[in-house]
Design an enzyme around this catalytic site. Sequence first.
Site, PDB file in Angstrom:
ATOM      1  CB  THR A  18      -4.154  -2.655  -4.730  1.00  0.00           C
ATOM      2  OG1 THR A  18      -3.234  -2.287  -3.693  1.00  0.00           O
ATOM      3  CG2 THR A  18      -3.406  -3.359  -5.849  1.00  0.00           C
TER       4      THR A  18
ATOM      5  NE  ARG B  87       2.632  -5.093  -0.925  1.00  0.00           N
ATOM      6  CZ  ARG B  87       2.601  -4.870   0.367  1.00  0.00           C
ATOM      7  NH1 ARG B  87       3.509  -5.425   1.149  1.00  0.00           N
ATOM      8  NH2 ARG B  87       1.666  -4.104   0.906  1.00  0.00           N
TER       9      ARG B  87
ATOM     10  CB  VAL C 179       7.884  -0.339  -4.322  1.00  0.00           C
ATOM     11  CG1 VAL C 179       6.725  -0.031  -5.253  1.00  0.00           C
ATOM     12  CG2 VAL C 179       7.487  -0.188  -2.859  1.00  0.00           C
TER      13      VAL C 179
ATOM     14  CG  ASN D 131      -0.170   6.398  -3.849  1.00  0.00           C
ATOM     15  OD1 ASN D 131      -0.543   7.261  -3.053  1.00  0.00           O
ATOM     16  ND2 ASN D 131      -0.736   5.190  -3.909  1.00  0.00           N
TER      17      ASN D 131
ATOM     18  CE1 TYR E  36       3.927   7.158   6.457  1.00  0.00           C
ATOM     19  CE2 TYR E  36       3.127   9.039   7.713  1.00  0.00           C
ATOM     20  CZ  TYR E  36       3.138   8.289   6.550  1.00  0.00           C
ATOM     21  OH  TYR E  36       2.359   8.656   5.471  1.00  0.00           O
TER      22      TYR E  36
ATOM     23  CE  LYS F 138       4.702   8.959   3.148  1.00  0.00           C
ATOM     24  NZ  LYS F 138       4.523   8.680   1.710  1.00  0.00           N
TER      25      LYS F 138
ATOM     26  N   PRO G 244      -0.435  15.191   1.620  1.00  0.00           N
ATOM     27  CG  PRO G 244      -1.626  13.468   0.604  1.00  0.00           C
ATOM     28  CD  PRO G 244      -0.231  13.904   0.944  1.00  0.00           C
TER      29      PRO G 244
ATOM     30  CD  GLU H 158      -7.471  -1.217   1.904  1.00  0.00           C
ATOM     31  OE1 GLU H 158      -6.396  -1.847   1.937  1.00  0.00           O
ATOM     32  OE2 GLU H 158      -8.384  -1.489   1.110  1.00  0.00           O
ATOM     33  CG  PHE H 159      -2.349   5.722   6.246  1.00  0.00           C
ATOM     34  CD1 PHE H 159      -1.097   5.684   5.653  1.00  0.00           C
ATOM     35  CD2 PHE H 159      -2.480   6.356   7.478  1.00  0.00           C
ATOM     36  CE1 PHE H 159       0.006   6.253   6.278  1.00  0.00           C
ATOM     37  CE2 PHE H 159      -1.392   6.927   8.106  1.00  0.00           C
ATOM     38  CZ  PHE H 159      -0.140   6.880   7.508  1.00  0.00           C
TER      39      PHE H 159
HETATM   40  P1  NDP Z   1      -3.564   2.559   1.467  1.00  0.00           P
HETATM   41  O1  NDP Z   1      -3.087   1.613   2.520  1.00  0.00           O
HETATM   42  O2  NDP Z   1      -5.009   2.636   1.180  1.00  0.00           O
HETATM   43  O3  NDP Z   1      -2.779   2.262   0.091  1.00  0.00           O
HETATM   44  C1  NDP Z   1      -1.413   1.963   0.069  1.00  0.00           C
HETATM   45  C2  NDP Z   1      -1.038   1.396  -1.289  1.00  0.00           C
HETATM   46  O4  NDP Z   1       0.378   1.164  -1.301  1.00  0.00           O
HETATM   47  C3  NDP Z   1      -1.723   0.077  -1.594  1.00  0.00           C
HETATM   48  O5  NDP Z   1      -2.159   0.075  -2.935  1.00  0.00           O
HETATM   49  C4  NDP Z   1      -0.619  -0.951  -1.411  1.00  0.00           C
HETATM   50  O6  NDP Z   1      -0.799  -2.027  -2.328  1.00  0.00           O
HETATM   51  C5  NDP Z   1       0.616  -0.137  -1.802  1.00  0.00           C
HETATM   52  N1  NDP Z   1       1.824  -0.694  -1.227  1.00  0.00           N
HETATM   53  C6  NDP Z   1       2.154  -0.777   0.079  1.00  0.00           C
HETATM   54  N2  NDP Z   1       3.317  -1.416   0.222  1.00  0.00           N
HETATM   55  C7  NDP Z   1       3.729  -1.760  -1.027  1.00  0.00           C
HETATM   56  C8  NDP Z   1       4.849  -2.461  -1.537  1.00  0.00           C
HETATM   57  N3  NDP Z   1       5.806  -2.940  -0.732  1.00  0.00           N
HETATM   58  N4  NDP Z   1       4.948  -2.637  -2.877  1.00  0.00           N
HETATM   59  C9  NDP Z   1       3.984  -2.182  -3.695  1.00  0.00           C
HETATM   60  N5  NDP Z   1       2.909  -1.503  -3.284  1.00  0.00           N
HETATM   61  C10 NDP Z   1       2.781  -1.311  -1.954  1.00  0.00           C
HETATM   62  O7  NDP Z   1      -2.996   3.989   1.913  1.00  0.00           O
HETATM   63  P2  NDP Z   1      -3.116   5.453   1.258  1.00  0.00           P
HETATM   64  O8  NDP Z   1      -3.772   5.423  -0.051  1.00  0.00           O
HETATM   65  O9  NDP Z   1      -3.634   6.343   2.302  1.00  0.00           O
HETATM   66  O10 NDP Z   1      -1.559   5.784   1.108  1.00  0.00           O
HETATM   67  C11 NDP Z   1      -0.932   6.088  -0.121  1.00  0.00           C
HETATM   68  C12 NDP Z   1       0.271   6.970   0.170  1.00  0.00           C
HETATM   69  O11 NDP Z   1      -0.168   8.167   0.757  1.00  0.00           O
HETATM   70  C13 NDP Z   1       1.290   6.396   1.117  1.00  0.00           C
HETATM   71  O12 NDP Z   1       2.587   6.739   0.659  1.00  0.00           O
HETATM   72  C14 NDP Z   1       1.002   7.113   2.437  1.00  0.00           C
HETATM   73  O13 NDP Z   1       2.143   7.194   3.251  1.00  0.00           O
HETATM   74  C15 NDP Z   1       0.589   8.454   1.923  1.00  0.00           C
HETATM   75  N6  NDP Z   1      -0.236   9.290   2.786  1.00  0.00           N
HETATM   76  C16 NDP Z   1      -1.394   8.808   3.345  1.00  0.00           C
HETATM   77  C17 NDP Z   1      -2.165   9.658   4.124  1.00  0.00           C
HETATM   78  C18 NDP Z   1      -3.406   9.207   4.805  1.00  0.00           C
HETATM   79  O14 NDP Z   1      -3.803   9.826   5.802  1.00  0.00           O
HETATM   80  N7  NDP Z   1      -4.085   8.175   4.335  1.00  0.00           N
HETATM   81  C19 NDP Z   1      -1.793  11.068   4.314  1.00  0.00           C
HETATM   82  C20 NDP Z   1      -0.565  11.441   3.685  1.00  0.00           C
HETATM   83  C21 NDP Z   1       0.164  10.590   2.935  1.00  0.00           C
HETATM   84  P3  NDP Z   1      -0.546  -3.575  -2.020  1.00  0.00           P
HETATM   85  O15 NDP Z   1      -0.841  -3.807  -0.577  1.00  0.00           O
HETATM   86  O16 NDP Z   1      -1.459  -4.286  -2.975  1.00  0.00           O
HETATM   87  O17 NDP Z   1       0.892  -3.781  -2.380  1.00  0.00           O
HETATM   88  C1  8X3 Z   2      -0.440  10.237   6.837  1.00  0.00           C
HETATM   89  C2  8X3 Z   2      -0.938  11.350   7.672  1.00  0.00           C
HETATM   90  O1  8X3 Z   2      -0.839  12.338  10.012  1.00  0.00           O
HETATM   91  O2  8X3 Z   2      -1.233   9.960   9.837  1.00  0.00           O
HETATM   92  O3  8X3 Z   2       0.765  10.561   6.215  1.00  0.00           O
HETATM   93  O4  8X3 Z   2       0.934  10.861   9.411  1.00  0.00           O
HETATM   94  S1  8X3 Z   2      -0.490  11.118   9.306  1.00  0.00           S
END
Ligand code: NDP
Ligand code: 8X3
Length: 264
Positions: free
Chosen positions: A16, A39, A71, A97, A163, A167, A193, A199-200
């Site tokens: 999403t 969600r 999840v 993811n 966190y 990971k 990554p 939105e992280f």
């Molecule tokens: P976003 O917040 O943009 O996306 C996170 C996604 O995870 C959303 O689609 C959200 O959907 C879903 N999600 C979160 N909690 C739940 C849940 N309980 N059940 C189902 N779905 C869930 O973040 P990113 O795209 O950046 O993150 C994706 C992945 O990459 C994560 O695992 C993150 O830890 C990892 N990551 C991110 C980095 C970054 O710098 N952005 C770097 C390295 C890794 P919804 O809210 O609709 O459920």
């Molecule tokens: C997301 C990257 O550096 O914010 O996993 O932890 S960091």
Amino acid sequence: MPDPKQPRTILITGATSGFGEAMARLFAQEGWRVIITGRRRDRLEVLKRELEGLHGTVEGGAVVHALRFDVRNPQEVERALASLPAEWSTMDVLVNNAGLAAGLDPIQDGRPDDWERMLDTNVKGLLYVSRAVIPGMIARGQGHIINIGSTAGKEVYPKGNVYCATKHAVDALTKGMRIDLLPHGIKVTQVAPGAAETEFSEVRFHGDRDRAKQTYAGFTPLTAKDVAAVVYFAATQPPHVCLNDIVVTPTAQANSTTIFRENV
Ligand code: NDP
Ligand code: 8X3
């Protein structure tokens, strides 16, 4: 071995926003059948409509199937995956993811509810979804699981404590899955990554957009599209090739703790 004439099917958790949404767009564009999950039902519906509008259908079937589940809830995960129509239930690729960071505090100030959200989503959620998908892959004698780890799973950074622990767990689980699934012809890849603007950080800082923006000040972060392209590359290698572990960072980032920022 996948039939090269048949469209392949991928299930992406957390489609999403961010990486998952970018992956859904890329795989649909490349002719894959994509199961999008998350969600937020409204976002799933909008994305499904948009991708079907752009890419139509694959061999008379829909190009996108949306499944809403959390999840963290093993019953919801099981129910959602069991509800898949037969034509959607033979997944070639699962991308674990869905995940998040909540808070950035020294361990002594961390909030237990943040810790639980991260552990339940990033570790247990990944396990629940994998547990529901793996038996089908074993029965078919092929499949590919791609876990989204992080540079935070390679080195710990200040205040990253829980966190980073989640990971590191993804890193270990990826290695463990690869060993256990080896006799079944299932590939297991980790894509780890570095800093990417999605939105992280807004989620991490509980909706504080200004603080989230500061995370990416003075350098060019990865985009969700950059990460999607890496996942696509991993998913499209020949059957005998498995990319085990891919670390991808912005050019300005050397590792978890070292980012070169200009004018900051
Ligand atoms: P976003 O917040 O943009 O996306 C996170 C996604 O995870 C959303 O689609 C959200 O959907 C879903 N999600 C979160 N909690 C739940 C849940 N309980 N059940 C189902 N779905 C869930 O973040 P990113 O795209 O950046 O993150 C994706 C992945 O990459 C994560 O695992 C993150 O830890 C990892 N990551 C991110 C980095 C970054 O710098 N952005 C770097 C390295 C890794 P919804 O809210 O609709 O459920
Ligand atoms: C997301 C990257 O550096 O914010 O996993 O932890 S960091």
